[in-house]
Motif scaffolding. Structure first.
Motif, PDB file in Angstrom:
ATOM      1  N   GLY A  89       0.645  -1.148   0.022  1.00 18.38           N
ATOM      2  CA  GLY A  89      -0.077   0.026  -0.125  1.00 18.38           C
ATOM      3  C   GLY A  89       0.901   1.374  -0.038  1.00 18.38           C
ATOM      4  O   GLY A  89       0.296   2.244   0.009  1.00 18.38           O
ATOM      5  N   TYR A  90       2.295   1.341  -0.076  1.00 16.48           N
ATOM      6  CA  TYR A  90       2.920   2.283   0.179  1.00 16.48           C
ATOM      7  C   TYR A  90       3.761   2.496  -1.312  1.00 16.48           C
ATOM      8  O   TYR A  90       4.656   3.433  -1.140  1.00 16.48           O
ATOM      9  N   SER A  91       3.539   1.832  -2.279  1.00 15.41           N
ATOM     10  CA  SER A  91       4.452   2.243  -3.401  1.00 15.41           C
ATOM     11  C   SER A  91       3.520   2.625  -4.581  1.00 15.41           C
ATOM     12  O   SER A  91       2.398   2.227  -4.833  1.00 15.41           O
ATOM     13  N   THR A  92       3.982   3.708  -5.270  1.00 12.02           N
ATOM     14  CA  THR A  92       3.242   4.312  -6.319  1.00 12.02           C
ATOM     15  C   THR A  92       4.137   5.125  -7.075  1.00 12.02           C
ATOM     16  O   THR A  92       5.297   5.648  -6.589  1.00 12.02           O
ATOM     17  N   GLY A  93       3.988   5.028  -8.517  1.00  9.05           N
ATOM     18  CA  GLY A  93       4.894   5.880  -9.417  1.00  9.05           C
ATOM     19  C   GLY A  93       6.399   4.952  -9.352  1.00  9.05           C
ATOM     20  O   GLY A  93       7.316   5.783 -10.077  1.00  9.05           O
ATOM     21  N   SER A  94       6.311   3.690  -8.956  1.00  8.15           N
ATOM     22  CA  SER A  94       7.579   2.927  -8.958  1.00  8.15           C
ATOM     23  C   SER A  94       7.326   1.911 -10.292  1.00  8.15           C
ATOM     24  O   SER A  94       6.578   1.692 -10.718  1.00  8.15           O
ATOM     25  N   THR A  95       8.788   1.772 -10.676  1.00  3.02           N
ATOM     26  CA  THR A  95       8.915   0.648 -11.602  1.00  3.02           C
ATOM     27  C   THR A  95      10.089  -0.331 -11.100  1.00  3.02           C
ATOM     28  O   THR A  95      10.964   0.097 -10.676  1.00  3.02           O
ATOM     29  N   VAL A  96       9.427  -1.701 -10.894  1.00  2.00           N
ATOM     30  CA  VAL A  96      10.216  -2.415 -10.426  1.00  2.00           C
ATOM     31  C   VAL A  96      10.946  -3.355 -11.417  1.00  2.00           C
ATOM     32  O   VAL A  96      10.198  -3.937 -12.214  1.00  2.00           O
ATOM     33  N   VAL A  97      12.306  -3.483 -11.589  1.00  6.64           N
ATOM     34  CA  VAL A  97      13.017  -4.051 -12.488  1.00  6.64           C
ATOM     35  C   VAL A  97      13.148  -5.761 -11.954  1.00  6.64           C
ATOM     36  O   VAL A  97      13.782  -5.831 -10.809  1.00  6.64           O
ATOM     37  N   VAL A  98      12.938  -6.616 -12.885  1.00 11.90           N
ATOM     38  CA  VAL A  98      13.092  -7.943 -12.733  1.00 11.90           C
ATOM     39  C   VAL A  98      13.694  -8.714 -13.712  1.00 11.90           C
ATOM     40  O   VAL A  98      13.091  -9.083 -14.957  1.00 11.90           O
ATOM     41  N   ASP A  99      14.907  -8.601 -13.892  1.00 13.08           N
ATOM     42  CA  ASP A  99      15.710  -8.860 -15.214  1.00 13.08           C
ATOM     43  C   ASP A  99      16.750  -9.647 -15.026  1.00 13.08           C
ATOM     44  O   ASP A  99      17.848  -9.795 -15.972  1.00 13.08           O
ATOM     45  N   GLY A 100      17.277 -10.168 -13.908  1.00 17.41           N
ATOM     46  CA  GLY A 100      18.381 -11.153 -13.714  1.00 17.41           C
ATOM     47  C   GLY A 100      19.693 -10.428 -13.771  1.00 17.41           C
ATOM     48  O   GLY A 100      20.748 -11.013 -13.631  1.00 17.41           O
ATOM     49  N   GLY A 101      19.574  -9.103 -13.509  1.00 16.72           N
ATOM     50  CA  GLY A 101      20.873  -8.449 -13.722  1.00 16.72           C
ATOM     51  C   GLY A 101      21.372  -7.874 -15.059  1.00 16.72           C
ATOM     52  O   GLY A 101      22.280  -7.213 -15.322  1.00 16.72           O
ATOM     53  N   THR A 102      20.137  -7.796 -16.115  1.00 19.39           N
ATOM     54  CA  THR A 102      20.424  -7.420 -17.364  1.00 19.39           C
ATOM     55  C   THR A 102      20.908  -6.025 -17.381  1.00 19.39           C
ATOM     56  O   THR A 102      21.936  -5.711 -18.118  1.00 19.39           O
ATOM     57  N   VAL A 103      20.463  -4.891 -16.648  1.00 19.33           N
ATOM     58  CA  VAL A 103      21.042  -3.615 -16.832  1.00 19.33           C
ATOM     59  C   VAL A 103      22.367  -3.458 -16.326  1.00 19.33           C
ATOM     60  O   VAL A 103      22.991  -2.275 -16.312  1.00 19.33           O
ATOM     61  N   LEU A 104      23.044  -4.518 -15.658  1.00 18.89           N
ATOM     62  CA  LEU A 104      24.417  -4.594 -14.876  1.00 18.89           C
ATOM     63  C   LEU A 104      25.315  -4.872 -15.803  1.00 18.89           C
ATOM     64  O   LEU A 104      26.452  -4.647 -15.661  1.00 18.89           O
ATOM     65  N   VAL A 105      25.166  -5.480 -16.913  1.00 21.77           N
ATOM     66  CA  VAL A 105      26.258  -6.347 -17.777  1.00 21.77           C
ATOM     67  C   VAL A 105      26.001  -5.732 -19.337  1.00 21.77           C
ATOM     68  O   VAL A 105      24.960  -5.068 -19.426  1.00 21.77           O
TER      69      VAL A 105
END
Length: 239
Positions: A223-239
């Motif tokens: 109930g306290y999250s809004t305007g957020s984007t949760v990334v679930v990518d196995g670390g894609t944006v790191l490599v």
């Protein structure tokens, strides 16, 4: 803080990530409504969902159909939007603008229409969860349309979170996930892509729909999250 007894509408909920979200919500005691374009997909999904699940045929890119869908739906608690065509992977020079517009039609404008016509029926304490991706954060050659979409979806999520407050609006950004969205690639090319991506990721594998579904359920419950984007990518944006 859970979804037991709540009504969860999943547009695009008959396959892939959307179906995984519907299944998980159903296991947690939610009353699930799934909608997609083809009757056979709806019927197949209902075979996997609890007996109290509902299935509707809906072309998410058709404004009048979306308006009528929500007009006849009644009150509910959460809207999840995962509908989308097969991923569009092509260079700018070789791009087909008609296909590019069609890609955005369902994924961007379909989501926009769903919120436009569906937000008013969401009960107090409810939420919307949209779908974006990691191409906006880590674009690769051939992903210009996908990257544009992802950037637009994240911006739309933040804008809607303010405009529709206190209704919560969030998004999930999956990385490479084993779904039918990759069906435009040949079987051998698709397998090669999955192997290559898996070998490059810190987790050592590509995602499965159930991996990503957990993020949607977290956002439905929280109930306290809004305007957020949760990334679930196995670390894609790191490599």
């Amino acid at each position: 803080m859970g979804v037991r007894g709540e009504r969860v509408v999943v547009i695009g909920g008959t396959a892939g990530i959307g179906l995984a979200v519907a299944e998980e919500a159903g296991r947690e005691g939610a009353r699930v409504v799934v909608a997609s374009r083809r009757r056979e997909s709806v019927d197949a999904a209902l075979e996997r969902l609890p007996q109290d699940a509902e299935g509707r045929v809906l072309d998410a890119g058709d404004e009048s159909a979306v308006r009528d869908f929500f007009a006849g739906l009644g009150g509910y608690d959460h809207l999840v939007y995962t509908a989308g065509e097969a991923l569009l992977l092509e260079s700018v020079a070789e791009s087909d603008l008609g296909r590019a517009r069609g890609f955005l039609e369902t994924r961007l404008w379909g989501a926009y229409m769903a919120v436009k016509y569906g937000a008013g029926s969401i009960r107090e304490g409810g939420s919307v969860v949209l779908t974006t991706g990691t191409a906006g954060r880590r674009p690769l050659p051939g992903t210009s349309v996908a990257a544009a979409l992802c950037g637009a979806m994240e911006s739309l999520t933040r804008a809607l979170a303010l405009e529709l407050a206190p209704l919560r609006v969030n998004a999930v950004a999956p990385g490479v996930v084993r779904t039918r969205l990759w069906r435009e690639l040949g079987e051998e090319e698709r397998a090669g892509l999955f192997d290559s991506v898996a070998g490059s990721l810190p987790v050592g594998r590509i995602g499965e729909p159930a991996d990503v579904a957990e993020a949607y359920l977290y956002l439905l419950r929280g109930g306290y999250s809004t305007g957020s984007t949760v990334v679930v990518d196995g670390g894609t944006v790191l490599v």
